[in-house]
Design an enzyme around this catalytic site. Structure first.
Site: not given
Length: 381
Positions: A182, A184, A208, A234, A257, A284
């Site tokens: 990730d 992020h 990700e 996400e 999500d 997510h």
């Protein structure tokens, strides 16, 4: 049946639970994301939720449309409020018909759901030891944050540190352990290309959020430079925010999500759109028990879901974990890296409301960490 009341609980470590009550005694539970605006979300939950009083909870599509289609629509605050209320409506409907929610969405498309486990923490460390622990418990897939703070242009020393962590897992397990990495949103375009290329030889399961979604035009550039599946989603809400992702064709895995994108049915619609583009789904779900239970309902009836995030023991959960507020703890029983399909009505949860009320008395203050680069400039968390 009519909706009679809305109750919102702020629960440590960072969760917002909502209960919708009806005049026939059936309650539904939902979950909203606190992020850095807990009080704003709670106030909005009552503002929007109180408009549902007296309405038929079975009319989920009609109520979603009314909640979503205000003049200023979308956004993370409104998105999570609508999502939490929507999943509570499904919980009511499933309980009323005495079936799991996925039975109302076409029925099961699978026998079990594969899950992965988080390792390494916010500033990743000790990844081999933690990966071994997960492997010993039957997991064959893990996910880790790639890096700490990373400037627009940063050192190859930091890149090497990321590579060494991923390589250490690959050296220990070979290809028996899948590794999601990730970024992020911490990595800017110039370093995203460098980091993705450096990680490619270690066969990541996916990379990700290689750049923030507002820089989505750069997904294609990274995708063209590596033969590794890219994932994102996400931070996106409703199917309309996913349109450009589908049209661009650079992303291989979407990660909606259920507690942000609009709820259970909206997540299912987004996944169906992805299926038409031959894309995989890995929802997510790093929050509380209600959000995860709602996500498992979507997973059960969605054929292009290939793996599910789950947050038992995740580094964000300080003081309390998912099972602390759930009476039927077996719902999150993992065996050999899989979880069984839920079989109880609604979302499948029996919530410990007495415990929720007790902990909610303590209040909730949770904010995202604030990071800075070596020169004092703001760094993405």
């Amino acid at each position: 049946m009519k909706i009679s009341d809305i109750t919102v609980y702020k629960v440590k470590p960072r969760w917002i639970f909502v209960k919708i009550s009806t005049d026939e005694g059936i309650d539904g539970w939902g979950e909203m994301i606190s992020g850095t605006k807990t009080e704003t979300v709670v106030a909005g939950a009552y503002e929007i939720g109180n408009r549902l009083i007296g309405r038929n909870p079975f009319e989920i599509e009609r109520l979603f449309q009314e909640m979503h289609r205000s003049f200023f629509r979308g956004g993370p605050i409104n998105g999570t409020i609508v999502s939490g209320l929507e999943m509570a409506l499904w919980d009511i409907k499933g309980k009323a018909f005495n079936v799991p929610v996925y039975e109302l969405l076409g029925g099961a498309a699978r026998d079990q759901i594969k899950v992965y486990s988080w390792i390494g923490g916010d500033r990743p460390s000790e990844v081999v030891e933690q990966a071994q622990d997960r492997f010993d418990r039957g997991f064959t897939a893990v996910k880790m944050n790639a890096t700490e703070e990373l400037h627009y242009i940063d050192s190859y020393e930091k890149v090497d540190e990321v590579v060494e962590r991923v390589a250490s897992i690959r050296d220990r397990f070979g290809d028996k352990m899948a590794i999601g990495v990730d970024f992020h949103g911490r990595v800017h375009k110039p370093m995203a290309k460098v980091l993705a290329r450096a990680l490619e030889p270690y066969h990541p399961m996916f990379l990700e959020e290689v750049v923030l979604p507002e820089n989505e035009e750069h997904f294609k550039e990274v995708a063209n430079s590596v033969a590794v599946p890219l994932a994102t989603g996400e931070r996106l809400y409703t199917r309309w925010q996913f349109k450009n992702i589908f049209k661009q064709g650079a992303i291989d895995i979407i990660q909606p999500d259920v507690a942000l994108c609009g709820g259970i049915l909206e997540t299912r619609k987004i996944a169906a759109m992805a299926e038409a583009y031959d894309m995989a789904v890995a929802p997510h779900a790093p929050y509380g028990p209600i959000a995860l239970a709602a996500t498992l309902q979507v997973d059960a009836c969605t054929p292009n879901v290939f793996i599910q995030e789950q947050s038992l023991g995740i580094h964000y959960n300080k003081g309390f974990d998912l099972l602390d507020f759930v009476k039927n703890k077996e719902i999150f029983q993992y065996k050999d890296g899989f979880v069984d399909l839920p079989d109880k009505p609604g979302l499948g949860l029996i919530m410990d409301e007495d415990k929720i009320k007790e902990i909610a008395q303590e209040g909730l203050v949770w904010t995202n960490p604030q990071w800075k680069n070596y020169d004092g400039t703001i760094a993405e968390w």
